[in-house]
Scaffold this motif. Structure first.
Motif, PDB file in Angstrom:
ATOM      1  N   GLU A 266       6.261   0.281   0.811  1.00  0.00           N
ATOM      2  CA  GLU A 266       6.999   0.866   1.940  1.00  0.00           C
ATOM      3  C   GLU A 266       6.646   2.338   2.147  1.00  0.00           C
ATOM      4  N   TYR A 267       6.428   3.044   1.040  1.00  0.00           N
ATOM      5  CA  TYR A 267       6.085   4.460   1.143  1.00  0.00           C
ATOM      6  C   TYR A 267       4.684   4.650   1.736  1.00  0.00           C
ATOM      7  N   ILE A 268       3.751   3.818   1.298  1.00  0.00           N
ATOM      8  CA  ILE A 268       2.388   3.872   1.862  1.00  0.00           C
ATOM      9  C   ILE A 268       2.424   3.547   3.354  1.00  0.00           C
ATOM     10  N   SER A 269       3.138   2.485   3.714  1.00  0.00           N
ATOM     11  CA  SER A 269       3.232   2.068   5.131  1.00  0.00           C
ATOM     12  C   SER A 269       3.817   3.165   5.997  1.00  0.00           C
ATOM     13  N   GLU A 270       4.826   3.830   5.449  1.00  0.00           N
ATOM     14  CA  GLU A 270       5.576   4.815   6.232  1.00  0.00           C
ATOM     15  C   GLU A 270       4.882   6.178   6.269  1.00  0.00           C
ATOM     16  N   HIS A 271       4.274   6.592   5.165  1.00  0.00           N
ATOM     17  CA  HIS A 271       3.794   7.975   5.059  1.00  0.00           C
ATOM     18  C   HIS A 271       2.278   8.148   4.936  1.00  0.00           C
ATOM     19  N   PHE A 272       1.595   7.210   4.306  1.00  0.00           N
ATOM     20  CA  PHE A 272       0.139   7.365   4.131  1.00  0.00           C
ATOM     21  C   PHE A 272      -0.666   6.681   5.227  1.00  0.00           C
ATOM     22  N   TYR A 273      -0.142   5.613   5.775  1.00  0.00           N
ATOM     23  CA  TYR A 273      -0.880   4.877   6.802  1.00  0.00           C
ATOM     24  C   TYR A 273      -0.818   5.657   8.110  1.00  0.00           C
TER      25      TYR A 273
ATOM     26  N   PHE B 114      -8.839   1.433  -2.136  1.00  0.00           N
ATOM     27  CA  PHE B 114      -7.755   1.232  -3.100  1.00  0.00           C
ATOM     28  C   PHE B 114      -6.473   0.736  -2.442  1.00  0.00           C
ATOM     29  N   VAL B 115      -6.222   1.178  -1.239  1.00  0.00           N
ATOM     30  CA  VAL B 115      -5.037   0.676  -0.528  1.00  0.00           C
ATOM     31  C   VAL B 115      -5.218  -0.821  -0.239  1.00  0.00           C
ATOM     32  N   ILE B 116      -6.432  -1.230   0.147  1.00  0.00           N
ATOM     33  CA  ILE B 116      -6.707  -2.662   0.356  1.00  0.00           C
ATOM     34  C   ILE B 116      -6.477  -3.443  -0.939  1.00  0.00           C
ATOM     35  N   TYR B 117      -6.950  -2.888  -2.046  1.00  0.00           N
ATOM     36  CA  TYR B 117      -6.789  -3.513  -3.376  1.00  0.00           C
ATOM     37  C   TYR B 117      -5.298  -3.721  -3.689  1.00  0.00           C
ATOM     38  N   GLY B 118      -4.513  -2.665  -3.469  1.00  0.00           N
ATOM     39  CA  GLY B 118      -3.078  -2.737  -3.732  1.00  0.00           C
ATOM     40  C   GLY B 118      -2.342  -3.673  -2.790  1.00  0.00           C
ATOM     41  N   LEU B 119      -2.650  -3.576  -1.507  1.00  0.00           N
ATOM     42  CA  LEU B 119      -1.987  -4.422  -0.504  1.00  0.00           C
ATOM     43  C   LEU B 119      -2.260  -5.908  -0.756  1.00  0.00           C
ATOM     44  N   SER B 120      -3.495  -6.234  -1.133  1.00  0.00           N
ATOM     45  CA  SER B 120      -3.865  -7.633  -1.395  1.00  0.00           C
ATOM     46  C   SER B 120      -3.066  -8.180  -2.574  1.00  0.00           C
ATOM     47  N   GLU B 121      -2.944  -7.346  -3.604  1.00  0.00           N
ATOM     48  CA  GLU B 121      -2.195  -7.755  -4.802  1.00  0.00           C
ATOM     49  C   GLU B 121      -0.717  -7.937  -4.453  1.00  0.00           C
TER      50      GLU B 121
ATOM     51  N   GLY C  21       3.603 -10.646   5.220  1.00  0.00           N
ATOM     52  CA  GLY C  21       2.533 -10.650   6.212  1.00  0.00           C
ATOM     53  C   GLY C  21       2.107  -9.268   6.663  1.00  0.00           C
ATOM     54  N   LYS C  22       3.043  -8.325   6.627  1.00  0.00           N
ATOM     55  CA  LYS C  22       2.734  -6.953   7.054  1.00  0.00           C
ATOM     56  C   LYS C  22       1.680  -6.328   6.123  1.00  0.00           C
ATOM     57  N   ALA C  23       1.778  -6.647   4.830  1.00  0.00           N
ATOM     58  CA  ALA C  23       0.823  -6.107   3.849  1.00  0.00           C
ATOM     59  C   ALA C  23      -0.579  -6.660   4.104  1.00  0.00           C
ATOM     60  N   LEU C  24      -0.674  -7.961   4.358  1.00  0.00           N
ATOM     61  CA  LEU C  24      -1.975  -8.576   4.627  1.00  0.00           C
ATOM     62  C   LEU C  24      -2.573  -8.035   5.921  1.00  0.00           C
ATOM     63  N   GLU C  25      -1.722  -7.904   6.912  1.00  0.00           N
ATOM     64  CA  GLU C  25      -2.157  -7.376   8.219  1.00  0.00           C
ATOM     65  C   GLU C  25      -2.768  -5.974   8.071  1.00  0.00           C
ATOM     66  N   MET C  26      -2.095  -5.117   7.300  1.00  0.00           N
ATOM     67  CA  MET C  26      -2.583  -3.748   7.092  1.00  0.00           C
ATOM     68  C   MET C  26      -3.891  -3.753   6.300  1.00  0.00           C
ATOM     69  N   ALA C  27      -3.985  -4.628   5.288  1.00  0.00           N
ATOM     70  CA  ALA C  27      -5.209  -4.723   4.480  1.00  0.00           C
ATOM     71  C   ALA C  27      -6.396  -5.133   5.351  1.00  0.00           C
ATOM     72  N   ILE C  28      -6.185  -6.104   6.221  1.00  0.00           N
ATOM     73  CA  ILE C  28      -7.263  -6.574   7.105  1.00  0.00           C
ATOM     74  C   ILE C  28      -7.651  -5.472   8.091  1.00  0.00           C
ATOM     75  N   ALA C  29      -6.646  -4.764   8.622  1.00  0.00           N
ATOM     76  CA  ALA C  29      -6.918  -3.678   9.577  1.00  0.00           C
ATOM     77  C   ALA C  29      -7.760  -2.574   8.920  1.00  0.00           C
ATOM     78  N   LEU C  30      -7.448  -2.234   7.663  1.00  0.00           N
ATOM     79  CA  LEU C  30      -8.211  -1.199   6.949  1.00  0.00           C
ATOM     80  C   LEU C  30      -9.629  -1.688   6.656  1.00  0.00           C
TER      81      LEU C  30
END
Length: 394
Positions: free
Chosen positions: A84-91, A120-127, A135-144
């Protein structure tokens, strides 16, 4: 031997629990959200420190991966906090990248797109997706992944370029850190792109992604693995002209097992066989960096014949997986003996038995290095992953 392995597994399970507890107890930022940016070697917290994307991505991966072993709801909650912190502040919602760093209060600080961080964000999101099916995590990983392919992939020469501005324009300073050469293509970034992509493929069986992973592994084999010496080449310009640099023992042994794992995920039989050979060759030449106490030295400069006489925490963790892999592939006891001896070294000198977690490392005189316990580069990913990998394998 079976008894020794059983004991090792028990100790690693306890150590994993200890590492995770340290991060949950010491790094949760209750005031600003997410996790604190820095804790020094004396365990003093700096609540004003900037927060790094790499640390946060690695926290996301670590707690997601650990949950698969522990089934501990607190581990899943911590992973969720990181997500949630990555989605809100780093993305970067405007340009679709990842901020390299943010201020302690969550506002952007260094807004460049360092491809290493995106990987690394893709690595973390996939895990995280693999344990939550969010689904939001997968969506962000694919977008990156798509951003990296669009902007970083070199369609002319192959491979990936290091860094860009926030809006994906070329940038002058491409370096991950001050000690790195300012070059356009690096082993370190390619290693972690393929690591992130392979992890993404385990949850998203996309044919074009698989093709990209195979090409990446072929590129790494062609340019970064020096089959004459067994060591890795670290820095190149965009035309694959090498800039000679040090031997990094930790990166060598990390690549040895990690690239094989990525090849296995790809299912490409030729690559799997090739990377099995590389894993053994790299393990054999990395022995040069192992001291008589079982610890792995940091770096060696073949030009000046100078040893960087420090033993950092993360090469010890990677050594354990790398040599366990060499033992699995060859059946040679000497590789397993190296694992046991290194674990003894780590317990004696690297693990902070009083306050928890691992010190940054030790100097040649065995004094503790006065560097972060938690910080921009001091994360729970290498040591937790060593525990997780070996628990699975044993």
């Amino acid at each position: 031997m079976q008894t020794d392995l059983k004991n090792l597994k028990t100790e690693l399970k306890l150590e994993l629990q200890s590492i995770l507890s340290y991060w949950m107890e010491n790094t949760i930022d209750t005031k600003n959200g997410g996790f604190v940016g820095q804790i020094d070697y004396r365990n003093n917290t700096n609540n004003e420190a900037e927060k790094g994307s790499v640390l946060n991505a690695r926290l996301l991966w670590t707690f997601s991966a650990a949950y698969k072993i522990s089934n501990n709801k607190e581990h899943l909650e911590t992973a969720k906090r990181a997500f949630e912190y990555i989605s809100e502040h780093f993305y970067d919602k405007e340009f679709g990248g990842i901020f390299w760093s943010i201020n302690h209060n969550g506002t952007p600080k260094d807004t460049k797109n360092q491809i290493y961080a995106l990987a690394f964000v893709i690595y973390g999101l996939s895990e995280y997706y693999s344990v939550t099916k969010d689904g939001k995590a997968l969506e962000m990983a694919i977008a990156l992944y798509q951003k990296i392919q669009k902007y970083s992939y070199d369609a002319v020469n192959g491979g990936y370029l290091e860094a860009f501005t926030r809006d994906w324009l070329p940038i002058e300073d491409l370096r991950l850190s001050e000690k790195d050469a300012n070059e356009k293509k690096t082993m370190n970034t390619h290693l972690h792109i393929v690591e992130g992509y392979a992890n993404l493929y385990t949850v998203w069986k996309d044919k074009s992604l698989l093709k990209v992973i195979i090409e990446l592994l072929e590129t790494i084999e062609k340019y970064f693995i020096n089959t004459e010496t067994g060591h890795l080449r670290l820095f190149f310009d965009e035309n694959w002209v090498e800039k000679k640099d040090v031997i990094s023992y930790g990166h060598d042994i990390e690549a040895a097992w990690l690239l094989l794992q990525c090849a296995e995920i790809s299912g490409d039989s030729t690559l799997i066989e090739n990377y099995k050979k590389h894993a053994i060759q790299i393990a054999d030449v990395t022995k040069d960096g192992i001291d008589s106490d079982g610890g792995l030295w940091y770096e060696y400069n073949p030009e000046t014949k100078e040893l960087m006489a420090e033993k950092h925490w993360w090469p010890q963790a990677e050594l354990m997986i790398g040599y366990y892999t060499a033992w699995q592939l060859s059946g040679k006891q000497e590789y397993l003996d190296i694992v046991f001896k290194n674990w003894d070294f780590t317990k004696k000198y690297i693990i902070d038995k009083e306050k928890g977690e691992w010190f940054w490392g030790i100097n040649s005189d065995y004094s503790t290095m006065e560097k972060d316990k938690a910080g921009f580069w001091k994360c729970p990913y290498h040591n937790s992953r060593a525990c997780i990998e070996l628990i699975h394998r044993i």
